[in-house]
Scaffold this motif. Structure first.
Motif, PDB file in Angstrom:
ATOM      1  N   THR B  43      42.834 100.687 -66.916  1.00  0.00           N
ATOM      2  CA  THR B  43      43.668  99.740 -68.310  1.00  0.00           C
ATOM      3  C   THR B  43      44.223 100.920 -69.296  1.00  0.00           C
ATOM      4  O   THR B  43      45.194 100.789 -69.465  1.00  0.00           O
ATOM      5  N   ILE B  44      43.130 101.915 -69.742  1.00  0.00           N
ATOM      6  CA  ILE B  44      43.640 102.734 -70.852  1.00  0.00           C
ATOM      7  C   ILE B  44      44.829 103.761 -70.319  1.00  0.00           C
ATOM      8  O   ILE B  44      45.879 103.957 -70.972  1.00  0.00           O
ATOM      9  N   SER B  74      49.089 108.302 -79.008  1.00  0.00           N
ATOM     10  CA  SER B  74      48.554 109.281 -78.743  1.00  0.00           C
ATOM     11  C   SER B  74      47.135 109.096 -78.137  1.00  0.00           C
ATOM     12  O   SER B  74      46.759 107.885 -78.232  1.00  0.00           O
ATOM     13  N   TYR B  75      46.679 110.114 -77.336  1.00  0.00           N
ATOM     14  CA  TYR B  75      45.622 109.706 -76.414  1.00  0.00           C
ATOM     15  C   TYR B  75      44.512 110.713 -76.139  1.00  0.00           C
ATOM     16  O   TYR B  75      44.749 112.013 -76.261  1.00  0.00           O
ATOM     17  N   VAL B  76      43.367 110.292 -76.418  1.00  0.00           N
ATOM     18  CA  VAL B  76      42.254 111.301 -75.901  1.00  0.00           C
ATOM     19  C   VAL B  76      41.479 111.009 -74.573  1.00  0.00           C
ATOM     20  O   VAL B  76      41.009 109.755 -74.502  1.00  0.00           O
ATOM     21  N   PRO B  77      41.723 111.578 -73.625  1.00  0.00           N
ATOM     22  CA  PRO B  77      41.222 111.373 -72.357  1.00  0.00           C
ATOM     23  C   PRO B  77      39.738 111.372 -72.176  1.00  0.00           C
ATOM     24  O   PRO B  77      38.844 112.205 -72.942  1.00  0.00           O
ATOM     25  N   PHE B 151      41.351 106.054 -77.445  1.00  0.00           N
ATOM     26  CA  PHE B 151      40.249 106.879 -77.232  1.00  0.00           C
ATOM     27  C   PHE B 151      39.685 106.440 -75.553  1.00  0.00           C
ATOM     28  O   PHE B 151      39.046 105.369 -75.703  1.00  0.00           O
ATOM     29  N   ASP B 152      39.471 107.183 -74.944  1.00  0.00           N
ATOM     30  CA  ASP B 152      38.667 106.714 -73.548  1.00  0.00           C
ATOM     31  C   ASP B 152      37.393 107.471 -73.514  1.00  0.00           C
ATOM     32  O   ASP B 152      37.333 108.834 -73.280  1.00  0.00           O
ATOM     33  N   LEU B 181      42.354 101.692 -80.262  1.00  0.00           N
ATOM     34  CA  LEU B 181      41.873 101.358 -79.131  1.00  0.00           C
ATOM     35  C   LEU B 181      40.910 102.047 -78.589  1.00  0.00           C
ATOM     36  O   LEU B 181      41.180 103.377 -78.323  1.00  0.00           O
ATOM     37  N   LEU B 182      39.501 101.893 -78.258  1.00  0.00           N
ATOM     38  CA  LEU B 182      38.667 102.703 -77.646  1.00  0.00           C
ATOM     39  C   LEU B 182      37.801 101.953 -76.614  1.00  0.00           C
ATOM     40  O   LEU B 182      37.343 101.058 -76.645  1.00  0.00           O
TER      41      LEU B 182
END
Lengths: 483, 232
Positions: B43-44, B74-77, B151-152, B181-182
């Protein structure tokens, strides 16, 4: 098999001996460095970390390699019986005994050298160096005999055979003794073949006994883990790896104080430049110098054969060679690294801009290669300046065209239909796409250089735009390049 | 601000995410929780535009694949992926420039200090431990001052101090009216953070409620009640 003086018993002994010395010996020596046995992650979790004795674990590790020995023995069988016409009984006895003793010898030696804690790492390194030195000395000895005899009386395989079956070789500890058995079975008994065969059997049994008795509490686990990590690292790179990395050497890094600049996708180029300067002393690779060598070679050839290679055909020759090198020499593709990482996909810029910037460095390198080819050749052939410039432009554009065709067909379509089929399609399409430049070159033959140059430029730019757009449309998510 | 509508993702014959719908508003911290294999990461990744999917994801009023949407996000994998030949500082600078922002040395310095990376700033990407890589990913995502940050599993592999710091950072982002969203399966770590919980199981959203709607119940207790995965 064409008879070149090898299709006899001596020939078989020669090939089997060379194989033992130069293939089996280095494979066994790899265990001295605690390499060669690949414990996979599941082995590490379920065998090394479980209450299995370290010796049993190593036997398990080595058992995975046993099939390699089996395959080699089968190959020897096929060669002996079908190619060298050695009797079936002799071949069967040779192979059956070899299966038992060579496995015993090799695995015992591997166990001792890999896992014995009675011998220190330093001592093992010393043994390895001594064996390698002896092998190097033997090679020098072999070559000296062969070269000196060849100078005297012309080449003959019998020089090699006489060395390989000589007492010096048969008395070479462990590995020479192994050759004694082959010599004995194929060429018949002599004092030396009997002694070395006896030593082969005794040493195999003795080394198996030493391996059984040796102290082994699992000191090798750490090195086994690091080798396993190295192998999985190579596997994960799927071919994108240097020779030095395959041999376990760390990639060299160079100090370079890079400076990132450029907004949005423009920064990709500066990043790649920084990476390139840190990974290479000079930005060009060995493959790039092929272009320089060809350029100089062509120029020098024109000086000596001025009737055949004249400046009149400079443009045609350079573009044709450029096309040939483009199709057959694959160069690095730094753009692909970008699209295997998430950064480029979240970057707020258009796909076409990202792909263009990600391939810019590669395209600049193509331009440099074109210069390396065209300038020395042009100077030595005394070609007019505008023709040298024209050849550089045409060649660069053809290479850039091929890059985008390859990105779309080999990488993007290849992710859907498989890389092998896609590579084949790419090869065919590349050939088809260079037909127009070839036709254009043929027009030059009629003296219309400017027209043919214009055709090449317009045509390649058109194809570049088409394939750049096609590739960019498809490169919108990280799944685009996944098979 | 972040709207996910009818999101579905099928891998060959396996449906990883099935008709997922939810909204996250400005100043809200939404947590996507669920057991392993629930479809959280898929989903992320679909939201940030890394995967092909069916359905619609909008950021602000923009489709998530548009440049405008990417500017806001922006995104933190989950698994940090750094460039092996770029230094820690260069990763943060690279993201700034990639988002069209000039390099703000002071801001970078503050971030690096906050995540104990100052003495590591000249280390190359492949010289770092997994935890440090994760910290670099967090700094690179925050430096662009996004409106929506995803954030994933951000706490995976982090040391206790860094976990404390990231929690503080998430609260600050909420106070700055950003959308957070985490996804995580470490429910106890986010107990004091969340405003909205989206519970996923077997690729579907099985509940989507605010803290208020649960009457401020403990998230862990609520999660097990909804998923039915109790140890009784």
């Amino acid at each position: 098999m064409t008879d070149i003086g090898l299709k006899n018993k001596e020939g078989f002994v020669l090939i089997a001996s060379i194989g033992t010395l130069y293939i089996v010996l280095p494979m066994t020596l790899s265990y001295f460095k605690r390499k060669g046995i690949n414990f996979k992650n599941q082995d590490i979790n379920f065998i090394l970390a479980s209450p299995t004795s370290p010796k049993q674990a190593i036997i398990y590790g080595l058992s995975k390699e046993i099939f390699i020995n089996m395959v080699m023995q089968i190959m020897i069988f096929i060669a002996a019986f079908f190619v060298f016409n050695i009797s079936l009984l002799t071949t069967v006895v040779l192979i059956a005994v070899n299966m038992v003793f060579s496995n015993l010898l090799r695995n015992s030696l591997a166990m001792i050298m890999y896992a014995s804690e009675d011998i220190t790492i330093k001592q093992k390194q010393l043994i390895k160096k001594i064996v390698y030195s002896l092998l190097a000395l033997f090679t020098v000895f072999l070559l000296t005999i062969v070269i000196s005899q060849t100078i005297k009386a012309g080449f003959d395989f019998s020089y090699l055979t006489s060395v390989i079956t000589s007492p010096v070789v048969l008395m070479f500890p462990v590995f020479g003794w192994q050759l004694g058995w082959i010599n004995l079975m194929i060429l018949g008994p002599t004092t030396y073949t009997l002694i070395s065969t006896g030593l082969y059997f005794i040493s195999s049994i003795y080394l198996a006994y030493v391996a059984y008795k040796m102290v082994c509490k699992g000191e090798y686990y750490e090195d086994a883990l690091s080798f396993s990590k190295h192998v999985s690292h190579i596997a994960s790179k799927k071919g994108n790896i240097t020779i030095s990395e395959i041999f376990g050497r760390k990639k060299k890094r160079y100090d370079y104080k890079g400076r990132l600049e450029g907004l949005y996708a423009k920064v990709i180029f500066h990043k790649q430049m920084t990476e390139l300067r840190r990974s290479k002393k000079i930005i060009l690779s060995l493959k790039d110098f092929v272009y320089l060598v060809v350029g100089i070679g062509l120029g020098v050839a024109s000086v000596f054969f001025n009737d055949f290679i004249t400046s009149e055909y400079f443009f045609e020759i350079i573009v044709a060679i450029g096309m040939y090198l483009t199709v057959f020499i694959k160069t690095r593709s730094s753009w692909k690294n970008e699209f295997e990482n998430y950064y480029i996909f979240i970057m707020p810029d258009s796909s076409i801009n990202k792909l263009f910037r990600a391939t810019l460095l590669e395209n600049i390198l193509s331009f440099i290669r074109a210069i390396l080819l065209a300038v020395p050749a042009g100077i030595l052939m005394r070609a007019p300046l505008w023709q040298i410039v024209g050849a550089i432009i045409a060649q660069t554009l053809i290479k850039v065209m091929m890059t985008y065709v390859s990105i779309y067909i080999e990488e993007i379509i290849g992710a859907k239909i498989g890389k092998v089929i896609a590579s084949f399609i790419n090869f065919i399409v590349s050939i088809v796409l260079v037909i127009i430049p070839i036709v254009a070159i043929l027009i030059i033959m009629n003296g219309m250089l400017f027209i043919s140059f214009s055709i090449i430029v317009l045509y390649t730019i058109g194809v570049i735009i088409l394939f750049l757009a096609l590739a960019a449309i498809n490169l919108t998510n990280i799944e685009s390049l996944e098979e | 601000m972040l709207k996910v509508s009818s999101l579905s993702k099928v891998y060959k014959r396996t449906t990883a995410v099935d008709d997922v719908n939810f909204d996250v508003s400005k100043g809200e911290i939404a947590v996507l929780v669920g057991p392993n294999g629930a479809g959280k990461s898929t989903t992320i990744k679909s939201i940030v535009g890394l995967l092909r999917f069916n359905g619609e994801v909008t950021i602000g009023s923009y489709d998530n694949k548009s440049i405008e949407a990417k500017k806001l996000l922006s995104y933190v994998p989950e698994i940090p992926a750094l460039f092996p030949l770029l230094t820690v500082r260069e990763h943060v600078e690279y993201m700034s420039l990639a988002y069209g922002k000039s390099v703000n040395k002071e801001k970078i310095e503050t971030l690096l200090k906050r995540f104990d990376l100052v003495d590591k700033q000249d280390k190359l990407g492949d010289e770092l431990s997994k935890g440090m890589m994760q910290k670099v990913s967090i700094c690179s995502a925050v430096i662009v001052n996004p409106e929506v940050i995803v954030f994933d599993e951000p706490m995976m592999g982090l040391d206790p101090k860094a976990i404390k710091e990231i929690k503080k950072l998430i609260i600050e982002l909420k106070e700055a009216n950003k959308v957070v969203l985490l996804s995580t399966h470490m429910i106890e770590m986010i107990e004091d953070l969340w405003d909205r919980v989206i519970i996923m199981k077997e690729g579907k959203v099985i509940d989507n409620v605010t803290r208020l709607e649960t009457n401020h119940r403990a998230l862990e207790e609520f999660f097990f009640e909804i998923t039915g995965d109790t140890d009784e």
